[in-house]
Design a protein around this motif. Structure first.
Motif, PDB file in Angstrom:
ATOM      1  N   ARG A   1       0.656  -1.418   0.145  1.00 18.21           N
ATOM      2  CA  ARG A   1       0.020   0.225  -0.083  1.00 18.21           C
ATOM      3  C   ARG A   1       0.896   0.742   0.259  1.00 18.21           C
ATOM      4  O   ARG A   1       1.997   1.225   0.846  1.00 18.21           O
ATOM      5  N   LEU A   2       0.630   2.296  -0.603  1.00 20.26           N
ATOM      6  CA  LEU A   2       1.298   3.716  -0.717  1.00 20.26           C
ATOM      7  C   LEU A   2       0.601   4.760  -0.511  1.00 20.26           C
ATOM      8  O   LEU A   2      -0.580   5.027  -0.544  1.00 20.26           O
ATOM      9  N   LEU A   3       1.035   5.579   0.106  1.00 16.70           N
ATOM     10  CA  LEU A   3      -0.458   6.805   0.653  1.00 16.70           C
ATOM     11  C   LEU A   3       1.375   7.532  -0.080  1.00 16.70           C
ATOM     12  O   LEU A   3       2.051   8.399   0.482  1.00 16.70           O
ATOM     13  N   VAL A   4       0.197   8.666  -0.878  1.00 18.82           N
ATOM     14  CA  VAL A   4       1.002   8.975  -1.957  1.00 18.82           C
ATOM     15  C   VAL A   4       0.748  10.411  -1.468  1.00 18.82           C
ATOM     16  O   VAL A   4      -0.189  11.274  -1.385  1.00 18.82           O
ATOM     17  N   SER A   5       1.454  10.909  -1.405  1.00 22.41           N
ATOM     18  CA  SER A   5       1.156  12.965  -0.897  1.00 22.41           C
ATOM     19  C   SER A   5       1.632  13.951  -1.607  1.00 22.41           C
ATOM     20  O   SER A   5       2.545  13.650  -2.252  1.00 22.41           O
ATOM     21  N   GLY A   6       1.431  15.186  -1.694  1.00 24.27           N
ATOM     22  CA  GLY A   6       1.905  16.448  -2.999  1.00 24.27           C
ATOM     23  C   GLY A   6       1.114  15.923  -4.241  1.00 24.27           C
ATOM     24  O   GLY A   6       1.494  16.666  -5.020  1.00 24.27           O
ATOM     25  N   ALA A   7       0.546  14.841  -4.351  1.00 25.88           N
ATOM     26  CA  ALA A   7      -0.150  14.684  -5.467  1.00 25.88           C
ATOM     27  C   ALA A   7      -1.100  15.141  -5.832  1.00 25.88           C
ATOM     28  O   ALA A   7      -1.353  15.484  -7.379  1.00 25.88           O
ATOM     29  N   ASP A   8      -1.850  16.214  -4.854  1.00 28.58           N
ATOM     30  CA  ASP A   8      -3.525  16.400  -5.322  1.00 28.58           C
ATOM     31  C   ASP A   8      -3.805  15.971  -6.741  1.00 28.58           C
ATOM     32  O   ASP A   8      -3.974  16.428  -8.132  1.00 28.58           O
ATOM     33  N   ALA A   9      -3.972  14.954  -7.078  1.00 35.32           N
ATOM     34  CA  ALA A   9      -4.982  14.520  -8.410  1.00 35.32           C
ATOM     35  C   ALA A   9      -6.243  13.596  -7.788  1.00 35.32           C
ATOM     36  O   ALA A   9      -6.000  12.927  -6.651  1.00 35.32           O
ATOM     37  N   HIS A  10      -7.516  14.258  -8.542  1.00 32.68           N
ATOM     38  CA  HIS A  10      -8.342  13.725  -8.298  1.00 32.68           C
ATOM     39  C   HIS A  10      -8.890  12.431  -8.277  1.00 32.68           C
ATOM     40  O   HIS A  10      -7.821  11.713  -9.208  1.00 32.68           O
ATOM     41  N   PRO A  11      -9.046  11.236  -8.154  1.00 35.66           N
ATOM     42  CA  PRO A  11      -9.313   9.614  -7.894  1.00 35.66           C
ATOM     43  C   PRO A  11      -9.779   9.762  -9.214  1.00 35.66           C
ATOM     44  O   PRO A  11      -9.361   8.679  -9.523  1.00 35.66           O
ATOM     45  N   ALA A  12     -10.431  10.466 -10.250  1.00 30.72           N
ATOM     46  CA  ALA A  12     -11.433   9.987 -11.276  1.00 30.72           C
ATOM     47  C   ALA A  12     -10.565  10.621 -12.551  1.00 30.72           C
ATOM     48  O   ALA A  12     -10.392  10.392 -13.528  1.00 30.72           O
ATOM     49  N   SER A  13      -9.389  11.386 -11.884  1.00 28.19           N
ATOM     50  CA  SER A  13      -8.321  11.921 -13.327  1.00 28.19           C
ATOM     51  C   SER A  13      -7.448  10.427 -14.448  1.00 28.19           C
ATOM     52  O   SER A  13      -7.371   9.882 -13.055  1.00 28.19           O
ATOM     53  N   GLU A  14      -7.303  11.567 -14.956  1.00 28.80           N
ATOM     54  CA  GLU A  14      -6.381  10.311 -16.685  1.00 28.80           C
ATOM     55  C   GLU A  14      -4.480  10.588 -14.797  1.00 28.80           C
ATOM     56  O   GLU A  14      -4.106  10.052 -15.138  1.00 28.80           O
ATOM     57  N   GLN A  15      -4.621  11.435 -14.569  1.00 29.51           N
ATOM     58  CA  GLN A  15      -3.349  12.053 -13.570  1.00 29.51           C
ATOM     59  C   GLN A  15      -3.336  10.758 -12.137  1.00 29.51           C
ATOM     60  O   GLN A  15      -2.688  10.259 -12.240  1.00 29.51           O
ATOM     61  N   ALA A  16      -4.710  10.319 -11.660  1.00 32.39           N
ATOM     62  CA  ALA A  16      -4.627   9.462 -10.965  1.00 32.39           C
ATOM     63  C   ALA A  16      -4.154   8.131 -11.868  1.00 32.39           C
ATOM     64  O   ALA A  16      -3.568   7.244 -10.492  1.00 32.39           O
ATOM     65  N   ARG A  17      -4.270   8.018 -12.459  1.00 29.99           N
ATOM     66  CA  ARG A  17      -4.586   6.444 -13.215  1.00 29.99           C
ATOM     67  C   ARG A  17      -3.118   6.063 -13.756  1.00 29.99           C
ATOM     68  O   ARG A  17      -3.026   5.362 -13.208  1.00 29.99           O
ATOM     69  N   ALA A  18      -2.545   7.029 -14.009  1.00 26.17           N
ATOM     70  CA  ALA A  18      -1.083   7.070 -14.604  1.00 26.17           C
ATOM     71  C   ALA A  18      -0.163   6.993 -13.159  1.00 26.17           C
ATOM     72  O   ALA A  18       0.758   6.094 -13.360  1.00 26.17           O
ATOM     73  N   LEU A  19      -0.479   7.804 -12.522  1.00 29.70           N
ATOM     74  CA  LEU A  19       0.185   7.536 -11.161  1.00 29.70           C
ATOM     75  C   LEU A  19       0.471   6.127 -10.217  1.00 29.70           C
ATOM     76  O   LEU A  19       0.918   5.510 -10.371  1.00 29.70           O
TER      77      LEU A  19
END
Length: 343
Positions: A225-243
């Motif tokens: 499990r990873l908790l990633v801070s500083g991403a500011d990526a909405h769960p449904a966003s392409e940025q979240a999917r990519a990360l």
């Protein structure tokens, strides 16, 4: 994040549609007002489904646990940020575990290949009661700003207290994850051990590629499990999917995040791993029912001497105050530095 509904209701009917045969349909409705309003919502949804000609016939059995819309979950806790904004909530999922929901901290779930671990390693025995945060999580009833409350008997590990790049994470400092049996968070053997090493390398490479992100890596019983801070990526966003894809996050977990519009992390054990029967969902009873409360007490007692994950590494910059609030709740509930067996 959007508030979690406080009230749920279900409408169950059988309908026959042209060319499709009879369907036993269950439609859930939700409301922040009352159960009656939730029932009205369910009725409207059922009527709309029937008017549309019934459910689609496409079915992927792999998606049974990850439905196309949120299912009823009891609201246990709410967490608000410094400005009063709702930043996280804790709910009880369909089999009874407490689950963290948030859109303010990116959470990745990475699975190892499954293997038969045998009956002797499938469950962890019961133990005595442990007070503190878990009592509030298991006890039911929405509460506000849980992370602000002190939790006697349960220290709250904080990111600043763990050296960057530290490995192991056990409270006594004697446990290296590489030397642990699998049910305690070790790598496993054979193909599972090889994939474990690959995924751990992938997680470390992820942190190196994204020095702007804070990455807390944990070992779960069957993965990471990873908790990633500083991403500011909405769960449904392409940025979240990519990360999430970069660290080979479970595709079904990624779908669940999009459906719920939050990242999710289990905070308490799976019941069958601590010799407790499966929870009966809120679709068949309410949180105030005696049998519901009896189950909660048995589950809480059986969960007293297990952990959900083990802290492996912390890298990158410190989290914001709101991110730290969520991390604090997560770590107090999951006990990642306790050295306890994982469940």
């Amino acid at each position: 994040m959007e508030p979690i509904p406080r009230h749920w209701a279900a409408v169950r009917e059988t309908h026959t549609f042209p060319g499709q045969g009879p369907f036993a349909l269950t439609i859930h409705g939700s409301s922040d007002v009352s159960v009656e309003d939730a029932r009205r919502d369910a009725r409207e949804r059922m009527d709309a489904l029937v008017a549309a000609g019934g459910p689609e016939q496409e079915h992927d059995s792999g998606l049974e646990y990850y439905p196309s819309r949120r299912l009823p979950e009891e609201l246990l806790e709410e967490v608000h940020g410094e400005d009063g904004t709702l930043i996280a909530a804790v709910t009880r999922n369909r089999y009874g575990a407490a689950v963290l929901n948030t859109d303010a901290l990116l959470i990745c779930d990475v699975d190892l290949p499954q293997e038969d671990v045998g009956p002797s390693r499938s469950r962890i025995g019961r133990a005595g009661k442990r007070p503190g945060l878990l009592s509030r999580l298991f006890g039911g009833g929405a509460k506000h700003d849980a992370a602000r409350e002190d939790s006697p008997g349960e220290p709250a590990p904080r990111g600043a207290d763990v050296p960057t790049g530290s490995v192991g994470g056990a409270a006594d400092g004697d446990h290296d994850a590489a030397a642990l049996p699998d049910e305690l968070g070790g790598p496993g053997s054979g193909e599972r051990g090889r994939v474990h090493a690959e995924l751990l390398t992938s997680i470390r490479d992820f942190g190196a590629r994204h020095p702007e992100l804070g990455v807390r890596a944990y070992r779960t019983r069957h993965g990471f499990r990873l908790l990633v801070s500083g991403a500011d990526a909405h769960p449904a966003s392409e940025q979240a999917r990519a990360l999430m894809a970069e660290v080979r996050s479970d595709p079904l977990y990624m779908l669940l995040c999009r459906v719920h519009d939050t990242y999710r992390a289990r905070l308490t054990p799976k019941p069958w791993r601590v010799d407790v029967d499966r929870f009966e969902s809120l679709g068949t009873r309410t949180a105030t029912a005696p049998e519901h409360q009896d189950w909660v007490h048995r589950y809480r007692d059986a969960s007293a001497q297990v952990a959900v994950c083990r802290l492996l590494e912390v890298t990158g910059p410190a989290p914001t105050a709101d991110e730290e609030r969520i991390i604090d709740l997560h770590d107090r509930a999951t006990r990642p530095e306790s050295g306890l067996p994982l469940a």
